[in-house]
Design a protein around this motif. Structure first.
Motif, PDB file in Angstrom:
ATOM      1  N   SER A 141       0.757  -0.964   0.028  1.00 27.41           N
ATOM      2  CA  SER A 141       0.161  -0.355   0.144  1.00 27.41           C
ATOM      3  C   SER A 141       0.514   1.408  -0.323  1.00 27.41           C
ATOM      4  O   SER A 141       0.828   2.196  -0.470  1.00 27.41           O
ATOM      5  N   LEU A 142       1.926   1.283   1.149  1.00 23.81           N
ATOM      6  CA  LEU A 142       3.030   2.321   1.141  1.00 23.81           C
ATOM      7  C   LEU A 142       3.163   2.551  -0.347  1.00 23.81           C
ATOM      8  O   LEU A 142       3.639   4.295  -0.903  1.00 23.81           O
ATOM      9  N   LYS A 143       4.084   1.502  -1.589  1.00 25.03           N
ATOM     10  CA  LYS A 143       4.562   1.943  -2.556  1.00 25.03           C
ATOM     11  C   LYS A 143       3.561   1.827  -3.761  1.00 25.03           C
ATOM     12  O   LYS A 143       4.086   2.471  -4.997  1.00 25.03           O
ATOM     13  N   ALA A 144       2.447   1.943  -3.746  1.00 21.00           N
ATOM     14  CA  ALA A 144       1.661   2.112  -4.511  1.00 21.00           C
ATOM     15  C   ALA A 144       1.029   4.096  -4.208  1.00 21.00           C
ATOM     16  O   ALA A 144       0.016   4.741  -5.059  1.00 21.00           O
TER      17      ALA A 144
ATOM     18  N   ALA B  52       8.476   9.417  -6.205  1.00 21.75           N
ATOM     19  CA  ALA B  52      10.200   9.499  -5.125  1.00 21.75           C
ATOM     20  C   ALA B  52      10.817   7.882  -6.149  1.00 21.75           C
ATOM     21  O   ALA B  52      11.603   8.024  -5.897  1.00 21.75           O
ATOM     22  N   MET B  53      10.448   6.674  -5.570  1.00 19.68           N
ATOM     23  CA  MET B  53      10.659   5.783  -5.606  1.00 19.68           C
ATOM     24  C   MET B  53      11.421   5.845  -7.390  1.00 19.68           C
ATOM     25  O   MET B  53      12.869   4.669  -7.870  1.00 19.68           O
ATOM     26  N   ALA B  54      10.891   6.270  -8.571  1.00 21.99           N
ATOM     27  CA  ALA B  54      11.175   6.001  -9.548  1.00 21.99           C
ATOM     28  C   ALA B  54      12.542   6.891 -10.138  1.00 21.99           C
ATOM     29  O   ALA B  54      12.916   6.852 -10.804  1.00 21.99           O
ATOM     30  N   GLU B  55      12.076   7.981  -8.846  1.00 20.81           N
ATOM     31  CA  GLU B  55      12.884   8.628  -9.953  1.00 20.81           C
ATOM     32  C   GLU B  55      13.906   8.458  -8.877  1.00 20.81           C
ATOM     33  O   GLU B  55      15.032   9.382  -8.555  1.00 20.81           O
ATOM     34  N   GLY B  56      14.156   7.678  -7.534  1.00 18.58           N
ATOM     35  CA  GLY B  56      15.168   7.159  -7.124  1.00 18.58           C
ATOM     36  C   GLY B  56      15.119   7.815  -6.013  1.00 18.58           C
ATOM     37  O   GLY B  56      16.489   7.699  -5.391  1.00 18.58           O
TER      38      GLY B  56
END
Ligand SMILES: [Zn+2]
Length: 205
Positions: A160-163, A170-174
């Motif tokens: 859920s957090l990662k969604a 932010a994850m996609a941009e590292g």
């Protein structure tokens, strides 16, 4: 209340004078490195178990360390996540469940929630834990079944957090890493979920 007032007096007399610089350095802005999402349980003391202090952890807590996924309404947890990621720029987000979690006990025995309409609705968010149950670990003793569900809830809430839109960006941009932890209140030990091995491993080796 007396105990809290006495505690505050002690803080003013003994603790604050020694830590004054810690607080004053943070006068203008905070820049916490970690977002910490955990349960409201009084036995989980983030700064104590991690050796952190003022300005370190940006914390949001609720019953069952839930990150609501389907809620149409704004809620405190996801709003806090958005702010931490987009404004504060935390580098890591940690989702931490714990042993003997009352919220997860209630999920196992929902009859006890008959007179708690809000809790019952809230705990609908932990239903995904059942699908992510972890293997029962005999080392957990009597509470092994519950512990496997609690670890499953960490995995479910981690998804859920990662969604969350801010987290996805932010994850996609590292610029953000997320972690799932299980804290055992009787041993003090933390386990971290290893996504490749799909199991929990000791954090401290
Ligand atoms: Zn709990």
């Amino acid at each position: 209340m007396d105990r809290l007032i006495e505690g505050h007096k002690r803080f003013l007399a003994e603790v604050f004078p020694k830590r004054r610089d810690d607080f004053h350095l943070l006068r203008d802005r905070q820049a916490p490195e970690w977002l910490f999402i955990t349960c409201s349980d009084s036995r989980v003391l983030p700064d104590l178990i991690l050796g952190t202090g003022p300005g370190d952890l940006f914390i949001t807590r609720n019953a069952g360390n839930v990150v609501p996924l389907t809620s149409q309404d704004v809620d405190g947890c996801t709003a806090t996540i958005e702010y931490a990621v987009e404004v504060l720029g935390v580098k890591s987000a940690i989702l931490c469940g714990h042993s003997d979690c009352g919220a997860m006990k209630a999920a196992l025995n929902p009859d006890g929630l008959a007179n708690l309409p809000k809790a019952r609705r809230w705990l609908e968010h932990v239903q995904a834990a059942f699908a992510h149950r972890q293997p029962v670990n005999p080392a957990d003793g009597e509470g092994a079944e519950l512990a496997s569900l609690i670890r499953g809830n960490v995995v479910a809430q981690l998804w859920s957090l990662k969604a969350q839109p801010a987290v996805v960006r932010a994850m996609a941009e590292g610029r953000l890493t997320v972690f799932g932890w299980y804290y055992d209140i009787l041993t003090g030990r933390i386990e971290q979920y290893d996504e490749e091995q799909r199991r929990f491993l000791p954090l401290a080796g």
